[in-house]
Design an enzyme around this catalytic site. Structure first.
Site, PDB file in Angstrom:
ATOM      1  CB  ALA A 174      -0.911   0.006   1.215  1.00 45.77           C
ATOM      2  CE  LYS A 175       5.965   0.344  -3.205  1.00 46.84           C
ATOM      3  NZ  LYS A 175       5.167  -0.770  -3.722  1.00 46.84           N
ATOM      4  NE  ARG A 176      -3.080   3.415   1.996  1.00 45.60           N
ATOM      5  CZ  ARG A 176      -3.396   2.920   0.803  1.00 45.60           C
ATOM      6  NH1 ARG A 176      -2.517   2.922  -0.183  1.00 45.60           N
ATOM      7  NH2 ARG A 176      -4.603   2.430   0.569  1.00 45.60           N
TER       8      ARG A 176
END
Lengths: 274, 274
Positions: free
Chosen positions: B93-95
């Site tokens: 998700a590379k949040r």
């Protein structure tokens, strides 16, 4: 019309540089609202209605909707649709990925959710931004200098004698082939906003971090407007408007808070709205 | 059990360092599947079933589900639930955000979606990671060195004579107070994986970018295992497994592709699986 043009028109129409953040925090739901999707949408819509005359933009933050589960994405879609058509919506999502994945994130933000702009993270490089900026009528706001205490851990690392965030700002100016890039620059560091504005005079700046986070709205606005005073920007606040009152008067309180913040921002520009 | 322990057990149980990416690309849906949520879930579930004996982990990529609209999040939730309980799920998700927002992203990934680990972006600094690492039984994989051609635009900027990605890797080692941080290191730069492994001998590495993106699985695996050969890692591929055949035999083809890739990775470790 481009995002820049739409934002400039909205700022002029409302005499405002205020962006109202739409972050439905569970603890800030007013009396009579439950933390379920229907009530959250009812609350967010009521905030939009109450603040529309003072807001040059709205900024829903994806995290607060994702945390509600699948129904939260319907709430987000409906919240974006509830914003008046002449007011740009900036989806705060800070997405950052490559290739097909970036293309899917851009599709989700712009086509599925209908945002006018989205915040992104550029750590993955120029090509990671391309699927976003390919939507030439939408804005792409790169996280440059954030408002948190730990912002400097990475953003202040020194590259050739200057901090990373400034190098990134300059890179973004160079990468901005369609004129639809902008930057996110936290209100808690007005001196850094000023340095960024010198490097990127044309770019719209999204300035979060006033209110609950402690940023000074007037100082941030003055820095974002720049030397000539006509830099395009919005200052964003969420909690101070949405959480202005926990009671049945929450709409009035939100409107008052939005008006007051708009005026403080304008005072920073020397326009006076006593 | 911690994420590291669970991942190490899964690698041992399957004799595998393969992570199967679950990115339902519209163009790769097999004959008889439509790009609607029900069919996407049916497809993803069939891929999990076909590859379970070869996979040490699964990695659904949030973008492909978000792009399906609100129903896509139900598909993502169901896909994660369909993975065998002894196999960790890494939500890609590379949040990356701060404060309450980061806390809501962590809640969405871990509590709402039920992921065992999530990929994050550390540009916002150490405090932006804290709400994620507070989930001590979950993994938090920081994007360090990505597999795309433009990875170096930011990640190779020089800090005190070394590239930013290496400085970040070392910072992550220092920030890893609960032992649940890991790193994302693209397969297309095996020399960089080796440098990161030297700095972070204990951290799990997620290595994407083999297959369609051109990374060499054997070289990447050797670098990720490190000098001693026992570094914890998984090499991830999505398109080469999910898109192995467009026909009715797609499950057999996916299983064959997964087995072959598992074996190539193991060959990189000198374990030989001819």
């Amino acid at each position: 019309m481009t995002f820049r043009e739409r934002l400039r028109l909205a700022c002029a129409a409302r005499d405002s540089h205020l962006c109202v953040g739409l972050d439905p925090v569970r603890e800030q739901l007013p009396t009579g609202f439950e933390p379920d999707p229907d009530d959250v949408l009812r609350f967010v819509t009521a905030i939009i209605e109450a603040t529309a005359e003072f807001a040059a933009a709205y900024k829903p933050n994806s995290a607060f909707y994702e945390a509600l589960g699948p129904a939260g994405m319907e709430v987000l879609q409906a919240a974006i649709a509830a914003v008046p058509g002449d007011t740009p919506v900036i989806l705060d999502a800070k997405r950052g990925d490559i290739d097909h994945t970036a293309e899917r994130y851009a599709h989700a933000a712009f086509d599925v959710l209908g945002a006018g702009a989205v915040t992104v993270n550029a750590y993955l490089g120029r090509d990671s931004l391309e699927p976003f900026i390919a939507y030439k009528d939408r804005g792409v706001l790169v996280v440059c200098r954030t408002s948190n205490p730990g912002a400097g851990d990475v953003q202040d690392l020194e590259i050739n004698g200057e901090p990373l965030y400034l190098t990134l700002a300059r890179d973004c100016r160079e990468w901005d082939e369609h004129g639809n890039l902008g930057l996110v620059t936290g209100a808690t560091y007005p001196g850094d906003i000023a340095r960024i504005r010198v490097e990127c005079p044309e770019m719209p700046l999204l300035v979060p971090g006033v209110g609950a986070q402690g940023g000074d709205a007037e100082a941030a606005a003055a820095a974002a407007a720049g030397e000539g005073g006509d830099g395009l920007f919005v200052v964003s606040s969420s909690r101070s408007v949405m959480g202005a009152s926990p009671g049945a008067d929450f709409q009035h309180a939100a409107a008052d808070a939005a008006r007051a913040l708009r005026d403080r921002i304008n005072q920073g520009l020397g326009q006076g709205h006593p």
